[in-house]
Design an enzyme around this catalytic site. Structure first.
Site, PDB file in Angstrom:
ATOM      1  N   HIS A   1      27.171   8.803  39.055  1.00 27.88           N
ATOM      2  CA  HIS A   1      28.572   8.476  38.718  1.00 27.88           C
ATOM      3  C   HIS A   1      28.965   7.341  39.889  1.00 27.88           C
ATOM      4  CE1 HIS A   1      32.643   8.983  37.274  1.00 27.88           C
ATOM      5  NE2 HIS A   1      33.008   8.645  38.494  1.00 27.88           N
ATOM      6  N   GLU A   2      28.882   7.784  41.028  1.00 23.56           N
ATOM      7  CA  GLU A   2      29.202   7.017  41.980  1.00 23.56           C
ATOM      8  C   GLU A   2      28.593   5.593  42.188  1.00 23.56           C
ATOM      9  OE1 GLU A   2      32.217   7.060  43.303  1.00 23.56           O
ATOM     10  OE2 GLU A   2      32.514   9.265  42.564  1.00 23.56           O
TER      11      GLU A   2
ATOM     12  N   HIS B   1      29.735   3.174  39.979  1.00 23.31           N
ATOM     13  CA  HIS B   1      30.806   2.427  40.454  1.00 23.31           C
ATOM     14  C   HIS B   1      30.246   1.091  41.398  1.00 23.31           C
ATOM     15  CE1 HIS B   1      34.271   4.721  39.068  1.00 23.31           C
ATOM     16  NE2 HIS B   1      33.890   5.741  39.521  1.00 23.31           N
TER      17      HIS B   1
ATOM     18  N   HIS C   1      29.011  -1.786  39.661  1.00 20.50           N
ATOM     19  CA  HIS C   1      30.319  -2.485  39.260  1.00 20.50           C
ATOM     20  C   HIS C   1      30.737  -3.366  40.422  1.00 20.50           C
ATOM     21  CE1 HIS C   1      34.386  -2.251  36.732  1.00 20.50           C
ATOM     22  NE2 HIS C   1      33.659  -3.349  36.480  1.00 20.50           N
TER      23      HIS C   1
HETATM   24 ZN    ZN Z   1      34.927   7.524  39.180  1.00 19.63          ZN
END
Ligand code: ZN
Length: 694
Positions: free
Chosen positions: A477-478, A481, A484
């Site tokens: 998940h991280e 990010h 991104h």
């Molecule tokens: Zn998040």
């Protein structure tokens, strides 16, 4: 309050102010001391203030260059100092750093007011915005102008002076209430301890006992066992303790944080914050705070967010009811003569999980080594986006933090990635992505420095670090990010990376979690720490089969929070709200199942009140989940989890696109259409057939 000695370091020897000449232009962490921050902040704030004043008072007619570009180029010293500072406040703080944080936070709030409530500056932006079609701007320039205009409008730059003064006062009051709210929750967490003796440990596995013993030691009760209100402590206790009355005790302490009366009670603060937010929204021309907040989100209106939540809510309640029946049946089978209570749910769910799937945490863990999971995340990025990660020695703020040079398929430098994975006393709990430098092309081809900070248990020396499957999911998940931020490819800093609405920002992260469950990734990287054997297919099957297990509960726990959040922030009467009563009535209205409690009750709902980043915005996670489930289905439909054409569109319109487009346009460009809720319902096991089957 201790004030740092500002005269200790002459300005020219303050490492925060000097040029950073080292590899990757990193801050010289080894030379930076807490006492360097205050003078560096003071200097940077003054410099930015002077830049803003100069732009606002510019003698020439406003144009894109002397206003928007000038704003984009301003405040660089402040960004630099603040980025270093806030990396440390999160990941490696200390009493000195915390004292400076209390001092500097209101100064930063005031600085923001001075920027976004600057009438002369806003007049220039508004003039440009009014004639935007005649300025010959390219699409990105038009977008950055529009974003500036929106930001200033939403802050209140255009309202009359009296209202502006009130807005500034409200902002400062909200900032200090938010700080107080968070400190009260922390205080209630610190003052609670469920102290256990040897004979209270029934049902607790070794890893829970070890953690409870360590917590007791930390609290000066060596030889005993302490359950704290940290989620990792109390949740595992509720999962495993067979002592029903102790479960109830722990659960009551947990759900009463911020509601215990006395100095740390948060209910009056909530009432004041909700009233102030409502007043601010009305000063800015909106009917209520939820309308104000969602106007600049992908959802646009509370009605749109509610439509999604309502669509899922009914099914989630049905599934939760089926889950409750199964748990109640298990109680009866054991000869229990009581109705399932909220403090029983996790305990019987754990038993049912074992019975149904024969799944044991101790059996899974050796297959999820931290270093292998990092490699798995990197390999996924290589196959999707052609990235390569090479470990590099770089001077960082803590010896546990590691750095990788990230290059593209042509061998060009893309970013520096820093991973800081282990829990320690100087680190806040949770997991997050942040940056020391963001991508842009305005001041040269600036490449980003991106961090992932997590709280995985550190192993004893020489042992491999092992993750739970949930930990591995957090890592992915991280890292989503982080991508991104790393793949960002824009000119203007305002639009870079994760600078998108909060109901869109969880798309790149939640989407990336899907690749952890791609069988070829698991078969290659989920390898036993001792034998290096890949995870057996039968274990993998059992693990993946639990994906929709207990999702009725999880969905109800979540959506109830999102609905109460929206209701509270759109209630017409905000004078003297009785918070307890509001929550009770609202849960009654939505027919909340009696056996489930909101994931965050209002008195400790930090997303909404400690800072307020998710106020009237808790729905965002579910909104993004509609997108991520639908987006991954695009890969599934292609028959290849790494389909190059789909990956290219994903990179072009999501991971590298920052805030270049409205989120809905960005998504449509990627997918060819807007998402439907179908993939989310399937992912959570909420399609009708699956609900009935149970
Ligand atoms: Zn998040």
């Amino acid at each position: 309050m201790k004030r740092p000695k500002t005269a200790a370091t002459p300005e020219d020897r303050n490492p925060l102010i000097a040029d950073w000449a080292g590899a990757f232009t990193l801050p010289p962490f080894g030379a930076i001391k807490p006492e360097h921050f205050r003078p560096a902040f003071d200097r940077a704030l003054a410099a930015h203030r002077a830049e803003i004043d100069a732009i606002a008072a510019g003698p020439s007619e406003p144009n894109f260059d002397n206003t928007i570009v000038a704003l984009e180029k301003s405040g660089r010293e402040l960004d630099r100092v603040a980025n270093v500072f806030f990396v440390l406040t999160g990941a490696d703080t200390s009493d000195e750093i915390e004292a400076i944080e209390r001092e500097i936070s209101p100064l930063l709030a005031r600085h923001n007011n001075a920027l976004y409530l600057n009438r002369a500056l806003y007049a220039r932006i508004a003039e440009l915005y009014g004639k935007r079609d005649m300025l010959g701007l390219d699409p990105e320039q038009a977008r950055v102008l529009e974003r500036y205009h929106t930001r200033f409008m939403r802050a209140g730059a255009g309202v009359e002076q009296q209202a502006q003064d009130r807005l500034a006062a409200i902002n400062e009051r909200l900032a200090s209430l938010g700080t107080q709210f968070g400190q009260n929750v922390l205080a209630d967490e610190k003052s609670f301890a469920l102290v256990l003796e040897e004979n209270d440990l029934a049902g607790l596995p070794d890893f829970v006992r070890a953690a409870a013993r360590a917590a007791a030691e930390e609290r000066g009760q060596p030889g005993k066992y302490v359950i704290t209100l940290a989620r990792s402590s109390v949740e595992t206790f509720l999962q495993f303790s067979s002592r029903r009355e102790l479960r109830e005790k722990a659960f009551q302490g947990w759900i009463r944080r911020g509601e215990n009366g006395g100095a740390t009670d948060n209910r009056a603060l909530i009432a004041e914050m909700v009233a102030l937010r409502d007043e601010r929204a009305k000063l800015l021309g909106f009917a209520n705070f939820a309308d104000y907040r969602l106007d600049d989100q992908m959802a646009k209106t509370p009605a749109a967010a509610r439509k999604l939540l309502d669509e899922v809510w009914g099914r989630a309640r049905l599934k939760a009811a089926a889950e409750r029946d199964a748990l109640q049946a298990m109680i009866a089978e054991e000869g229990g003569n009581f109705a399932l209570a909220p403090w029983d749910w996790r305990y019987y769910t754990e038993k049912l999980r074992k019975a149904r799937y024969d799944l044991d945490e101790a059996e899974i863990k050796p297959y999820f080594q931290l270093d292998k999971m990092i490699e798995a995340a990197f390999e996924t990025a290589r196959r999707l986006f052609g990235l390569t990660f090479k470990p590099v020695a770089a001077p960082l703020y803590h010896p546990d933090a590691r750095a990788w040079d990230v290059t593209d398929a042509q061998g060009q430098h893309v970013a520096l990635f820093i991973g800081d994975y282990f829990a320690r006393g100087s680190k806040h709990s949770g997991a997050w992505m942040t940056s020391l430098r963001d991508q842009e092309k305005l001041m040269g081809d600036i490449r980003p420095v991106i961090l992932n900070v997590c709280n995985f248990s550190k192993p004893v020396a020489g042992e491999p670090a092992l993750l739970s499957f949930d930990d591995a999911r957090t890592l992915f998940h991280e890292f989503g990010h982080a991508l991104h931020g790393m793949l960002s490819n824009v000119t203007y800093p305002l639009l870079a990376g994760t600078g998108v609405p909060s109901d869109f920002v969880e798309l790149p992260s939640q989407l990336y979690e899907h690749w952890l469950e791609v069988p070829e990734i698991l078969r290659k990287y989920a390898r036993h720490a001792a034998t290096d054997k890949p995870i057996p297919q039968t274990l993998l099957d059992r693990l993946l089969a639990t994906r929709t297990f207990n999702q009725g509960f999880a969905t109800v726990e979540f959506i109830s929070c999102a609905l109460v959040d929206l209701d509270l922030h759109s209630t017409p009467d905000t004078a003297a709200i009785d918070v307890t009563e509001f929550e009770r009535k609202d849960l009654e209205r939505i027919a909340m199942p009696a056996e489930i409690v909101m994931r965050h009750r209002l008195p400790h709902f930090q997303h909404l009140f400690s800072g307020g980043g998710y106020a009237a915005g808790y729905y965002s996670y579910m909104w993004s989940e509609v997108l991520d489930a639908d987006a991954f289905a695009a890969f599934e439909e292609s028959g290849n989890a790494f389909d190059p054409a789909t990956a290219k569109r994903l990179r072009d319109f999501v991971y590298s696109a920052g805030n270049l487009r409205e989120p809905a346009d960005a998504y449509k460009s990627f997918r060819g259409r807007l998402p439907t809720v179908d993939a989310l319902l399937k992912k959570r096991g909420l399609v009708d057939a699956a609900i009935k089957e149970r």
